[in-house]
Every structure is written in C-alpha cells, then in structure tokens.
Design an enzyme around this catalytic site. Structure first.
Site, short mmCIF file in Angstrom:
data_model
loop_
_atom_site.label_atom_id
_atom_site.label_comp_id
_atom_site.label_asym_id
_atom_site.label_seq_id
_atom_site.Cartn_x
_atom_site.Cartn_y
_atom_site.Cartn_z
N SER A 32 33.23 45.71 29.75
CA SER A 32 33.23 44.84 30.92
C SER A 32 34.42 43.89 30.89
O SER A 32 34.66 43.19 29.90
CB SER A 32 31.93 44.03 30.97
OG SER A 32 32.14 42.78 31.60
N ARG A 33 35.16 43.87 31.98
CA ARG A 33 36.34 43.02 32.05
C ARG A 33 35.95 41.54 32.00
O ARG A 33 36.64 40.72 31.38
CB ARG A 33 37.07 43.31 33.36
CG ARG A 33 38.39 42.63 33.48
CD ARG A 33 39.03 43.00 34.80
NE ARG A 33 39.46 44.39 34.80
CZ ARG A 33 39.80 45.07 35.90
NH1 ARG A 33 39.75 44.47 37.08
NH2 ARG A 33 40.19 46.32 35.83
N ASN A 34 34.85 41.18 32.66
CA ASN A 34 34.42 39.78 32.63
C ASN A 34 34.04 39.34 31.22
O ASN A 34 34.38 38.25 30.78
CB ASN A 34 33.24 39.60 33.59
CG ASN A 34 33.66 39.72 35.04
OD1 ASN A 34 34.26 38.82 35.59
ND2 ASN A 34 33.38 40.87 35.65
N ALA A 61 31.76 53.01 35.16
CA ALA A 61 32.42 54.14 35.80
C ALA A 61 32.44 55.36 34.87
O ALA A 61 32.14 56.48 35.29
CB ALA A 61 33.84 53.75 36.21
N LYS A 104 26.06 37.83 37.79
CA LYS A 104 26.11 38.43 36.44
C LYS A 104 27.52 38.43 35.89
O LYS A 104 27.71 38.38 34.67
CB LYS A 104 25.48 39.82 36.45
CG LYS A 104 26.17 40.85 37.32
CD LYS A 104 27.11 41.73 36.54
CE LYS A 104 27.99 42.54 37.49
NZ LYS A 104 28.99 43.35 36.80
N ARG A 146 44.64 53.76 49.61
CA ARG A 146 45.73 53.32 50.47
C ARG A 146 47.07 53.83 49.97
O ARG A 146 47.97 54.13 50.73
CB ARG A 146 45.73 51.79 50.51
CG ARG A 146 46.60 51.21 51.58
CD ARG A 146 46.17 49.82 51.96
NE ARG A 146 45.72 49.03 50.80
CZ ARG A 146 45.34 47.78 50.89
NH1 ARG A 146 45.32 47.18 52.08
NH2 ARG A 146 44.95 47.12 49.83
N PHE A 194 35.69 52.65 39.69
CA PHE A 194 34.32 52.78 40.19
C PHE A 194 34.25 53.72 41.39
O PHE A 194 33.37 54.58 41.47
CB PHE A 194 33.74 51.40 40.54
CG PHE A 194 32.26 51.43 40.76
CD1 PHE A 194 31.39 51.65 39.70
CD2 PHE A 194 31.72 51.28 42.03
CE1 PHE A 194 30.01 51.71 39.89
CE2 PHE A 194 30.34 51.32 42.23
CZ PHE A 194 29.49 51.54 41.16
N ASP A 253 22.06 44.88 35.32
CA ASP A 253 23.51 44.75 35.35
C ASP A 253 23.98 43.61 34.44
O ASP A 253 25.02 43.70 33.78
CB ASP A 253 23.95 44.52 36.79
CG ASP A 253 25.35 45.04 37.05
OD1 ASP A 253 25.98 45.56 36.13
OD2 ASP A 253 25.81 44.90 38.20
#
Lengths: 337, 337
Positions: B250-252, B136, B187, B35, B14, B240
């Site tokens: 969607s991972r969820n 994304a 959501k 990072r 994202f 959303d």
C-alpha cells in the site's frame, strides 16, 4: 498478611511479559508464580525466562515463587495460564487467597470439557477479564500496548484498569465481559482461517476479506450470548483479531498456515506439539452456535478442516463461492453456506 | 450503438487489474480506455501494461483504446482514475456516453477542491461505488477477492454486483453509498498512521490497537455523514483498512512508514513523488469533522504530522497517553485528546 498485593500466576511468555510490564510502572514488588520449581529457580538465578521469553531481563521487583502461600497477600491476581488449564489452576490456588481477591482472567478460549467461558470457571471470587492485542515480546520490551479490562461490575473494571495501566500499557474499562471473552476466544479460530488462506497463497486481499467476514461472524456469535457489537469492534475483538490474523508471531496463525501449505492437521495436533487454542475453540464454538441457532461459516470450515471432514481446497472454495448476498443482511443474519 | 457494453476508464494498476478480472469471467469483449496514446499503443503491441502492472498478460477480450468514442456503447463504465482526477475525467467523457450509462466509481478519497465525496462529482448519470480490499496484483492474478458495490438504488446495486462478479471476484451489494465511500477514503488516512507506527518500530501490538481505534474513528465519521456502522465494519471499511494498514504493497502505508522512519513529510510530497491519496484526505476529513462537531484524533495527528505541526514522537505519545476512557463510551463519542 504482608507481602505484594499484586501477583501473576503462570510464567509462560504472556505471564512473564505482564510481570515485566507491570513492574515497570510500579515501585512495589509483585509476585510471579510458576508451578515448576526448577523453572522458578532458574529464573531467580538468571533473572530471565530463557524458555518462554528469552532476552528480557526480569526486574528485581518481580518476586519469583512456586509457593502458593506467596499469593496470600494479593488483592489482585492475574491468571495467565493456558485456557484449558485455568479451571484446575484456580481450584488449586483458591484455598490460599483471600475471599475478596480479584482474579483477572488473561487466557482466551472456552473451557472444552464444560463449554463454559473462562470467567465462569472461577466461582465465588470477584472476576475481571483482560484481553486485547498484545504480543508478549512487545509488552515485555516496553512497546505501546492497549487492551480492554472488563468486569460485570463497571466500577471494578475502571479501578482495575487504572491500577494496572502504565505509560506504555493502556487498559480501557468495559462492562461487557461476554463480548470481551467471545472476541478473545473466536479470534483464535479466525486466525487459523487466516493462516490457511495465507498458507494456500490466496493473497492478502483474500485474507483481508476473510478478516472482515470474520468480524461479522464474531459479532453474530457475541449477540447470541449477550456480548455487544461495539466490544467486538474494539480492542479485544477486532484489535486482537487483526494482530493474530496477520502475524506469524501468532501460534494459531502458524497452525493454520501449515495446514494451508498441506501439512495434515492430525500431524499438527500430535502429543508434544504446542497447544493451539483455536483448534479447541473451533469445535466448541460450532456446538454453541448450533444450539443458539446461528451460523458460523468460517469457524465451521476451520473445524471441518481440522477434523478431516473438508479439504483446504473445498473449504476455501466454499467460503468464496457462497451465494452473493447483500452485505447489510449478511452482517445481521448469517449467510447460508 | 454496437460495441462492448462494459468499459474501464483508466489504465493504472487498478483499472488494468479490473479489466483482467472482468475479462476472465466474460465471453464478450470490454474496453480499457487510457488517455495516453503511447501507453495504449504499447499495451496493444505487447499485451501487457509494463509500467503499472508488469507480468500480467492482457486477454484478447480487452480492447485497448484512447478514443472516447469507444465508450459510446457501454451501459456500465468503471471509472478507475485517481480521486483528484475523477471530476475532470467524468466531465471529459460525459458527452461521449449515453444518458443511462452507469458510472461505477472505483477511486477512494474526497475531492480536495470541493470537499465532495466522489459519488457527488458526477451529476446526472446513474452512479454506483466499488470499494473493498483488493490489491491490483491479487485481482489480476485471479486470487480470490471480495468487495462491496453500493448504490442508493439497491436494485441497481444488486444487478451491478451480480453482473461484475465472477468465480474469484465476489461483489456484495449495499445501499449505503456514504458508508462505502467514507470507509474507502478514511482507510487511506489510517494506513498512513499505521505506517508511521510501523516505521517508528512501535510493534505490531500498537499497530493493531491503532487499527481498532481507527475503526471507531471511521464509524463516528460515517455516522455524522449518513453512513452505517455495519458498512464500516464490512469489506469496504474494515476489510480495506486491514489490507491497507498491514501491507507495504500500500502506497499510503509506505508513505507513513517513511515518515515514521524519519523522512520529512515535505520530501515525500515533492513534485514527481507518487501521489498519496491519504495525505490529501487527512486534511479534508479533519475540516469536515470540525464542521460536523466530531473528533478524529488519529486523522488529526496524521494531518498535523504531514503539515509539520507535530513530530512523530509527539503524535504517537499523544495517541497512546490519551486519558483512560471506557471503551464503550469511546466508541460512541470521540475521546478527548
């Protein structure tokens, strides 16, 4: 008069699926009426509706008939014919049914000739409206389905919702007939828009945004005609919108997708092509909105594309490039296009 | 301090997509901070983010850095790290940025350890929240996307929404931070529920009904925590929700679908498995709801299934067989389970 007290008029996919669903949760027979004698004979012989709902066995409790007299014993008739054919169907059956017989309107749309909502097309009989997310195949196969049953007489809505509900078919009562009808009619228009976005390969994110903006548009329209925001946000509005606007099982969605892929809308509306209710509804809804002084940018774009006043590219650009506005304000007031 | 005035922290899918989108509509450079030094070196060398967003070329205007000093010139930083990592990330970057620097929160969730919403995790800096339907890949590829940008300071929300919007990336300003955050967090939970329904092959009609009931549940939760119904019905709530609950991108949703297909939830939460934000949020949301005295039947079912207190069959049966209630009432008051 003796005979089944429940009947379904119209043996298309949805009417037949309703019959299968209701037969599953009842021990008494019910009537499934179709005008076409040959279709009725074939369904009686084969115990299937090969043309509209292939692969589903019709319970022996479903009495198939093309005789209007078979409706005479019904205290409730579910009218499951196409929206534009409903008026004529009700005028035809009217002399054959009792004056207390409740008609449960199952079609979704606005009568094109009169600009009337479908519940207004059946004067003189008690009316309720059934609407919500339910694909015929899901219902017929016993998959769980939840819908809304509305009547201006709330006690009637509650009684009918309870009478028709079964283990897998759950009806929620509502007193908001206008909200339920408007959701059912407008979601077909928005499903065409979602199909266009899909056909033009604009992505699932754009389609989801369109659905959210479409809900705001439906809510505005409903408010202007006496429907409630919470009805539009419920099963018969949002629920049906989500189902219709995300699945190629929906005819309206497929119609829009073909347009998005470049098929000229005129070719999709030729005689012999399947009827696409949302294509009718788009123009009528825009007329009604104009008179009410509200804006329906998505329905207007759909109508303009269907009538050849706007290309798909222009329409999607218009919808995406509209001036930035606060979302709260947009929801209340229609944004300027 | 000279240097780019816009930065994105977090080079997952994202964050990288945001960088691509924002670079497209700007002529000035922007910073994308990660990072991991090796990841930054590789992205610099290849001008792609092969691990998280393969196939997308990173514009030369995107300055890749793993040095927090590169954030020092930014007047706006979009924080696009996982929800549970956000608090630590902000504490880490805080000494390196100006006291007027605005943080735009891009994660969706509730901080598990503190039960705080993510906008509350960054004390002392101006905060806004970006949320809404945007995959994304869609964003990075320039497909049209519309989202909500919220700040308790409405003028800030409008300025930031305008500054970040481009031709294909449209941000709508909102003053309702709580509503936007709650929509984005809940959501994910509802997407798990939709995935379970899908995995258990209950049909698209059932999934659409679940989404409609889910919107009511989100609206109730938002009302208890100061969020507005119209925000929940907009891009960052419903939009959303529709995107996440109808797509296997969607991972969820995929997490829920695996559960619906019979994979034990514990196996999906093992170390090394990708993080599923909604699995965290479900339990936290149920805690918060309990304290607020409201019911979240869907989130409760999701949480119970994940924790092994309920089987998928029991959960779907509970949700479908709940007593019939009027839909209007259901919307306002949670139905009894």
């Amino acid at each position: 008069m003796s005979g089944p007290d429940l009947a379904i008029v119209g043996a298309g996919a949805f009417g037949t699926a309703l019959a299968c669903t209701l037969a599953r949760s009842r021990s008494e027979p019910l009537v499934l009426y179709a005008r076409n004698a040959a279709q009725v004979t074939e369904m009686r012989d084969t115990r299937t509706n090969a043309r509209f709902l292939p692969g589903v066995v019709l319970s022996e409790r479903i009495e198939l008939s093309n005789d209007l007299a078979a409706l005479g014993s019904a205290s409730r008739i579910l009218v499951a014919v196409p929206a534009q054919a409903q008026g004529e169907m009700i005028r035809t059956l009217r002399p054959h049914v009792g004056s207390e017989c409740e008609l449960v309107i199952c079609a979704k749309g606005i009568e094109r000739a009169s600009h009337r909502f479908l519940s207004e097309v059946a004067p003189g009989l008690p009316i309720s409206v059934l609407s919500g997310p339910g694909f015929a195949a899901d219902m017929a196969n016993g998959l769980p389905t939840a819908m809304t049953l509305a009547s201006s007489d709330r006690a009637r809505a509650e009684a009918t919702a309870a009478a028709l509900s079964g283990d897998t078919f759950r009806l929620y009562a509502s007193g908001d007939v206008a909200g339920v009808e408007i959701g059912g009619a407008l979601k077909n228009v928005l499903a065409i828009a979602a199909g266009i976005v899909d056909g033009a390969a604009l992505g699932q994110s754009a389609r989801a945004a369109l659905i959210a903006r479409g809900l705001a548009e439906m809510t505005r329209f409903a408010a202007a005609f006496g429907g409630k925001a919470e009805t539009i946000a419920g099963l018969s509005g949002l629920g049906d919108l989500v189902l219709t606007a995300t699945s190629d099982q929906s005819r309206n969605f497929r119609f829009g997708r073909a347009i998005g892929q470049g098929v000229p809308p005129k070719e999709l509306s030729k005689p012999g092509q399947p009827l696409t209710e949302g294509a009718f509804t788009a123009a009528v809804a825009c007329d009604l909105a104009r008179r009410a002084g509200i804006e329906l940018p998505i329905a207007t774009a759909v109508s303009d594309v269907i009538e050849g006043r706007l290309t798909v590219g222009q329409a999607t650009e218009d919808l995406m490039r509209r001036p930035l506005r606060n979302e709260d304000a947009t929801f209340d007031q229609g944004p300027k296009t």
